[in-house]
Design a protein around this motif. Structure first.
Motif, PDB file in Angstrom:
ATOM      1  N   PHE A  14       0.890  -1.235  -0.042  1.00  0.00           N
ATOM      2  CA  PHE A  14      -0.029   0.151  -0.068  1.00  0.00           C
ATOM      3  C   PHE A  14       0.763   1.156   0.125  1.00  0.00           C
ATOM      4  O   PHE A  14       1.630   1.489   1.034  1.00  0.00           O
ATOM      5  N   THR A  15       0.978   2.055  -0.966  1.00  0.00           N
ATOM      6  CA  THR A  15       1.789   3.059  -1.183  1.00  0.00           C
ATOM      7  C   THR A  15       1.093   4.352  -0.382  1.00  0.00           C
ATOM      8  O   THR A  15       0.145   4.056   0.085  1.00  0.00           O
ATOM      9  N   GLU A  16       1.940   5.210  -0.291  1.00  0.00           N
ATOM     10  CA  GLU A  16       1.429   6.486   0.606  1.00  0.00           C
ATOM     11  C   GLU A  16       0.170   7.239  -0.028  1.00  0.00           C
ATOM     12  O   GLU A  16      -0.688   7.666   0.685  1.00  0.00           O
ATOM     13  N   GLY A  17      -0.185   7.062  -1.215  1.00  0.00           N
ATOM     14  CA  GLY A  17      -1.406   7.314  -1.772  1.00  0.00           C
ATOM     15  C   GLY A  17      -2.529   6.553  -1.257  1.00  0.00           C
ATOM     16  O   GLY A  17      -3.784   7.101  -1.549  1.00  0.00           O
ATOM     17  N   ALA A  18      -2.272   5.452  -0.784  1.00  0.00           N
ATOM     18  CA  ALA A  18      -3.415   4.470  -0.411  1.00  0.00           C
ATOM     19  C   ALA A  18      -4.003   4.888   0.919  1.00  0.00           C
ATOM     20  O   ALA A  18      -4.110   3.850   1.564  1.00  0.00           O
ATOM     21  N   ARG A  19      -3.949   6.123   1.265  1.00  0.00           N
ATOM     22  CA  ARG A  19      -4.153   6.333   2.621  1.00  0.00           C
ATOM     23  C   ARG A  19      -5.633   6.189   3.099  1.00  0.00           C
ATOM     24  O   ARG A  19      -6.462   5.855   2.145  1.00  0.00           O
ATOM     25  N   ALA A  20      -5.884   5.735   4.436  1.00  0.00           N
ATOM     26  CA  ALA A  20      -7.110   5.362   4.779  1.00  0.00           C
ATOM     27  C   ALA A  20      -7.590   4.070   4.034  1.00  0.00           C
ATOM     28  O   ALA A  20      -8.753   3.970   3.560  1.00  0.00           O
ATOM     29  N   ALA A  21      -6.896   3.272   3.890  1.00  0.00           N
ATOM     30  CA  ALA A  21      -7.305   2.175   3.035  1.00  0.00           C
ATOM     31  C   ALA A  21      -8.409   0.966   3.380  1.00  0.00           C
ATOM     32  O   ALA A  21      -8.862   0.655   2.477  1.00  0.00           O
ATOM     33  N   LEU A  22      -8.219   0.793   4.679  1.00  0.00           N
ATOM     34  CA  LEU A  22      -9.171  -0.197   5.200  1.00  0.00           C
ATOM     35  C   LEU A  22      -9.959   0.300   6.233  1.00  0.00           C
ATOM     36  O   LEU A  22      -9.514   0.605   7.513  1.00  0.00           O
ATOM     37  N   TRP A  23     -11.085   0.823   6.073  1.00  0.00           N
ATOM     38  CA  TRP A  23     -12.026   1.193   7.033  1.00  0.00           C
ATOM     39  C   TRP A  23     -13.437   0.324   6.929  1.00  0.00           C
ATOM     40  O   TRP A  23     -13.796  -0.025   5.887  1.00  0.00           O
ATOM     41  N   TYR A  24     -13.893   0.725   8.156  1.00  0.00           N
ATOM     42  CA  TYR A  24     -15.422   0.026   8.603  1.00  0.00           C
ATOM     43  C   TYR A  24     -15.605  -1.475   7.793  1.00  0.00           C
ATOM     44  O   TYR A  24     -16.427  -1.726   7.112  1.00  0.00           O
ATOM     45  N   SER A  25     -14.552  -2.219   7.948  1.00  0.00           N
ATOM     46  CA  SER A  25     -14.515  -3.809   7.404  1.00  0.00           C
ATOM     47  C   SER A  25     -14.221  -4.667   8.515  1.00  0.00           C
ATOM     48  O   SER A  25     -14.017  -4.427   9.529  1.00  0.00           O
ATOM     49  N   THR A  39       3.336  -7.938   4.119  1.00  0.00           N
ATOM     50  CA  THR A  39       2.813  -6.747   3.091  1.00  0.00           C
ATOM     51  C   THR A  39       3.554  -5.658   4.043  1.00  0.00           C
ATOM     52  O   THR A  39       3.721  -5.586   4.877  1.00  0.00           O
ATOM     53  N   LEU A  40       3.891  -4.426   2.907  1.00  0.00           N
ATOM     54  CA  LEU A  40       4.324  -3.451   3.309  1.00  0.00           C
ATOM     55  C   LEU A  40       3.285  -2.325   3.427  1.00  0.00           C
ATOM     56  O   LEU A  40       2.817  -2.451   1.983  1.00  0.00           O
ATOM     57  N   VAL A  41       3.199  -1.517   4.200  1.00  0.00           N
ATOM     58  CA  VAL A  41       2.114  -0.543   4.487  1.00  0.00           C
ATOM     59  C   VAL A  41       2.881   1.003   4.425  1.00  0.00           C
ATOM     60  O   VAL A  41       3.580   0.977   5.638  1.00  0.00           O
ATOM     61  N   GLU A  42       2.914   1.792   3.385  1.00  0.00           N
ATOM     62  CA  GLU A  42       3.541   2.928   3.331  1.00  0.00           C
ATOM     63  C   GLU A  42       2.500   4.093   3.810  1.00  0.00           C
ATOM     64  O   GLU A  42       2.909   5.280   3.957  1.00  0.00           O
TER      65      GLU A  42
END
Length: 292
Positions: free
Chosen positions: A67-78, A86-89
């Motif tokens: 998940f690159t920096e642009g994928a902010r707030a990627a996983l919510w309400y799930s 996995t690498l999360v930036e």
């Protein structure tokens, strides 16, 4: 399951409301909500660049992805997430979620991550730039964990941590039912206003640790030289190995320590003011009534 391999998507909601998808080597470019309102998704070797890719998702697996920096707030309400290798930036990951399992995951920009989450399990996870991680989260199990980030675990409850290195000032504030085993806790003002905080075989550093705590327990812990003014206004039962720089006005309980430079008991101590302090090197005890 439908299988999608070597594809690229962008824009708004390209896979909205999809069910039973296996994604391999898929790239989600700039855009929003690529996999919103989905169910039963598996992503392997994928790259997420757009915002909010997994919102309102029920049942998903993410492996060997980024998940690159642009994928902010990627996983919510799930709910029901498994993430491995996995690498999360991106910041602001995992919000208002339940049933989260992370293994061998590295989060390099973990600000405001894991807020309001329930039933969380972490193994071999490393986080950095992680200010306010785990705010208001509950039912957490952590093993082999490394963290750099302040104000962590505030307002959390029912947390068990094994084998961690936590560099965090103001960690464990206003928490309830936390147990930490075999860990290194670095940072000033540790555990203030906590309830039922238990530290076992831990190494503690930082000024003014463990003040205003209720039912605080330390078993076989050590404190570094900068741990001064410890236990102010706390109810505490502690066995500390080695040296403590200073203890100030514990409210009640019992403290056993090998050596202490300074025990401060003054007119500002609070009722019941009956903590028993035993200093093994001198064989002396003092109750918290008259020393100044």
């Amino acid at each position: 399951m439908e299988k999608i391999v070597h594809k690229e998507y962008g824009g708004e909601r390209p896979l909205f409301a999809s069910h039973d998808l296996y994604l391999e080597d898929v790239t989600i470019h700039a855009g929003e909500s690529a996999l919103k309102e989905c169910k039963n998704i598996e992503a392997v070797g994928c790259r997420f660049e757009g915002k909010y890719p997994f919102w309102h998702v029920d049942g998903f697996v993410v492996r060997k992805s980024i998940f690159t920096e642009g994928a902010r707030a990627a996983l919510w309400y799930s709910r029901r997430l498994e993430m491995e290798n996995t690498l999360v930036e991106a910041p602001k990951m995992f919000r208002d979620m339940e049933d989260i399992f992370l293994q061998r995951v590295r989060l390099t920009n973990a600000q405001e991550t894991l807020w309001h989450c329930r039933n969380v399990e972490l193994h071999d996870v490393e986080v950095s730039n992680a200010d306010y991680i785990f705010m208001h989260s509950h039912n957490i199990r952590i093993e082999n964990y490394r963290q750099q980030g302040n104000y962590s675990f505030q307002y959390c409850s029912n947390v068990t941590i094994h084998n961690a290195i936590i560099d965090s000032k103001d960690a464990f504030w206003n928490t309830e039912d936390i147990t930490v085993y075999d860990s290194i806790l670095n940072g000033e003002y540790l555990g203030w206003h906590s309830r039922n905080l238990r530290l076992v075989n831990c190494k503690i550093s930082g000024t003014q640790p463990l003040c205003y705590a209720q039912n605080l327990i330390l078993e076989n812990c050590t404190m570094s030289d900068d741990c001064d003014l410890a236990f102010e206004y706390s109810s505490v039962h502690a066995h500390i190995c080695g040296h403590v720089t200073s203890i100030k006005n514990p409210q009640t309980g019992k403290i056993i320590v090998d050596n202490c430079d300074n025990i401060i008991l003054d007119d500002h101590i609070k009722f019941p003011a009956d903590c028993l302090i035993i200093v093994n090197s001198t064989g002396k005890t003092c109750d918290t009534i008259s020393m100044k």
